[in-house]
Design an enzyme around this catalytic site. Structure first.
Site, PDB file in Angstrom:
ATOM      1  N   LYS A 146     -21.687   0.573  -2.948  1.00  0.00           N
ATOM      2  CA  LYS A 146     -22.345   1.737  -3.535  1.00  0.00           C
ATOM      3  C   LYS A 146     -21.552   2.135  -4.773  1.00  0.00           C
ATOM      4  O   LYS A 146     -20.416   1.690  -4.942  1.00  0.00           O
ATOM      5  CB  LYS A 146     -22.416   2.879  -2.522  1.00  0.00           C
TER       6      LYS A 146
ATOM      7  N   LYS B 215       0.837  -1.202   0.000  1.00  0.00           N
ATOM      8  CA  LYS B 215       0.000   0.000   0.000  1.00  0.00           C
ATOM      9  C   LYS B 215       0.875   1.256   0.000  1.00  0.00           C
ATOM     10  O   LYS B 215       0.640   2.203  -0.761  1.00  0.00           O
ATOM     11  CB  LYS B 215      -0.874  -0.038   1.271  1.00  0.00           C
TER      12      LYS B 215
ATOM     13  N   CYS C 157     -18.712   1.201   7.141  1.00  0.00           N
ATOM     14  CA  CYS C 157     -19.078   2.084   8.263  1.00  0.00           C
ATOM     15  C   CYS C 157     -20.447   1.794   8.854  1.00  0.00           C
ATOM     16  O   CYS C 157     -20.541   1.327   9.985  1.00  0.00           O
ATOM     17  CB  CYS C 157     -19.016   3.535   7.810  1.00  0.00           C
TER      18      CYS C 157
ATOM     19  N   ALA D 257     -35.324   3.466  -1.231  1.00  0.00           N
ATOM     20  CA  ALA D 257     -35.568   2.081  -0.836  1.00  0.00           C
ATOM     21  C   ALA D 257     -34.856   1.149  -1.808  1.00  0.00           C
ATOM     22  O   ALA D 257     -34.698   1.461  -2.979  1.00  0.00           O
ATOM     23  CB  ALA D 257     -37.064   1.809  -0.844  1.00  0.00           C
ATOM     24  N   GLY D 258     -34.448   0.012  -1.304  1.00  0.00           N
ATOM     25  CA  GLY D 258     -33.773  -0.953  -2.169  1.00  0.00           C
ATOM     26  C   GLY D 258     -33.095  -2.021  -1.343  1.00  0.00           C
ATOM     27  O   GLY D 258     -33.561  -2.360  -0.248  1.00  0.00           O
TER      28      GLY D 258
END
Ligand code: UDX
Length: 446
Positions: free
Chosen positions: A336, A42, A273, A265-266
């Site tokens: 997301k 990293k 988090c 909604a979903g």
């Protein structure tokens, strides 16, 4: 200001999603920053100006700041010795054996700092921790006798908007030591220097004690999680009542007290988090003898996890009770859009469950396949959306990446074997998809 025209010398301990962005953003605000992490691969990436994960704008920011000498990275904790402000930005994942937060990385970060702290230094906690943690760390720092102080400065950045949220946050919260009615103004003054640019731009600043600062963060995430589960609960009712949850959300969202954001909604919330923070919050409340005060968070969690199961059930029902051997295309794996993060991702969870039920699952995502494969090598992945859709008997849209939201129903119809779509994020224009011959199924819409 130092000899190179840079303002404050900062170290950032932990270079994950939070720390790497924080380090680069602080350099862009004019500070001299060293990022430190135990992970050599990293650090090598970051030092070369490459983000080790997908975050819009971060590569460019790293390249610029490393290039101009304001930002460097190291695996050696001693590299923080020149800095006067030390941000602790390590992870606080869910404990392997319970719901509480695992503080081992925070403890290790503080251990690594103790030998190099000097009088006047400020250690600044950014990690999300159970209330009470900062006071314990402050006691350890005091015991060590360096004369360094502690502040707690929770981070509210959203993945996908991390750079913009760090450089221009909604608010800045400092938790500092309190002696009687007196707050440690000296620690606050140091942070004012660090955040001089956003403060000058008018960002609200709240100076408080450690416990309030720690609670602000978990309260914010608990509220957001509750808002999402609230609308998903309404979706469950809307379905049986023959109502439409998206119109319901639009209508209640016009009330400024409620607001339309976080009422989609979903398939529900995931990520590194919200899920673990609400679990850690209720575990901590129970330790404090006030478990009943946040007992609703258990239901928030249950409602949320139920949405994943509901998508699986919708898919099974659409095939008349069994998905064995049925070709299912899964659009989206990240928790997301604009992120490659698959931690606690609803999309990945649904893909794994359907695969486990014997479906012929092909999953795709613009950026998260490598991370998904690392966790679930048993799934079939296809980087190309068209290839993932080819021959599908059902399409599940589970992460609302722009390219999936903008799919053309007519062109997509030509690829699949059967025009059946489960819109797990309520983002498709149903009238258009239906006009192209699709059966569209979604949460909360009869
Ligand atoms: C969150 C908080 O927003 C941020 O302030 C905090 O610092 C960290 O946690 P993040 O995890 O990046 O940020 O994601 P966020 O944008 O909050 O979304 C969380 C989840 O909720 C995603 O899985 C998203 O798909 C889901 N979500 C969001 C919904 O299901 N419906 C919505 O209406 C909004």
């Amino acid at each position: 200001m130092n000899e190179r025209g840079l303002l404050v010398r900062l170290s950032v301990i932990g270079c994950g999603y939070l720390g790497a962005v924080h380090a680069a953003a602080m350099a862009s605000l004019g500070h001299e920053v060293v990022g430190i992490d135990v992970d050599e691969a990293k650090i090598a990436d970051l030092a070369a100006g490459r983000a080790p994960f997908y975050e819009p704008g971060l590569d460019e920011l790293l390249r610029d700041q490393v290039g101009r000498g304001a930002l460097r990275f190291s695996t050696d904790p001693a590299a923080a010795a020149d800095a006067t402000v030390h941000f602790v930005a390590v992870g606080t994942p869910q404990s392997p054996d319970g719901r509480a937060a695992d503080l081992r990385y925070v403890d290790a970060a503080v251990d690594s700092l103790l030998p190099i702290l000097k009088s006047g230094d400020v250690v600044v906690g950014k990690s999300t921790v159970p209330v009470g943690t900062a006071a314990a760390i402050a006691a350890r720092i005091a015991e060590h006798g360096s004369g360094a102080r502690l502040a707690w400065n929770p981070e509210f950045l959203r993945e996908g908007f991390a750079v913009q949220d760090t450089v221009g946050p909604d608010r800045i919260v400092y938790g500092v030591a309190r002696a009687g009615d007196e707050l440690d103004e000296a620690a606050a003054a140091v942070l004012d220097e660090v955040y001089a640019v956003p403060l000058a731009a008018g960002t609200p600043r709240i100076v408080t004690d450690f416990a309030t600062a720690e609670l602000v963060k978990v309260a914010a995430n608990a509220f957001l999680a509750t808002k999402i589960s609230f609308i998903n609960a309404m979706a469950e009712i809307a379905e049986v009542a023959g109502a439409d949850v998206t119109q319901l959300a639009d209508a209640i969202g016009h009330d400024a007290r409620i607001g339309r954001r976080f009422l989609n909604a979903g398939v529900g919330f995931g990520g590194g988090c919200l899920p673990k923070d609400i679990r850690a919050f209720s575990a901590r409340a129970e330790e404090l003898g006030r478990g009943e005060s946040v007992a609703f968070l258990r239901q928030v969690d249950e409602i949320n996890l139920r949405q994943r199961q509901r998508v699986v059930d919708m898919a099974v029902a659409s095939f008349g009770g069994s998905v064995v051997g049925r070709r299912i295309a899964i659009l989206g794996l990240a928790f997301k859009p604009d992120s490659d993060d698959v931690r606690d991702s609803p999309a990945l969870d649904v893909a794994v469950q359907l695969n486990g039920l014997g479906a012929d699952v092909v999953a795709t995502d613009p950026h998260a396949i490598a991370n998904a494969r690392g966790r679930h090598p048993q799934l079939r992945y296809e980087a190309d959306t068209t290839a993932a859709l080819a021959g599908a008997e059902s399409v599940l849209l589970l992460t609302e990446w722009r390219e999936y939201r903008e799919l053309d129903p007519v062109a997509t119809a030509a690829l699949v074997a059967d025009r059946h779509v489960i819109d797990g994020r309520n983002v498709l224009d149903r009238a258009r998809w239906r006009a192209a011959g699709w059966r569209v199924v979604a949460h909360g819409r009869a």
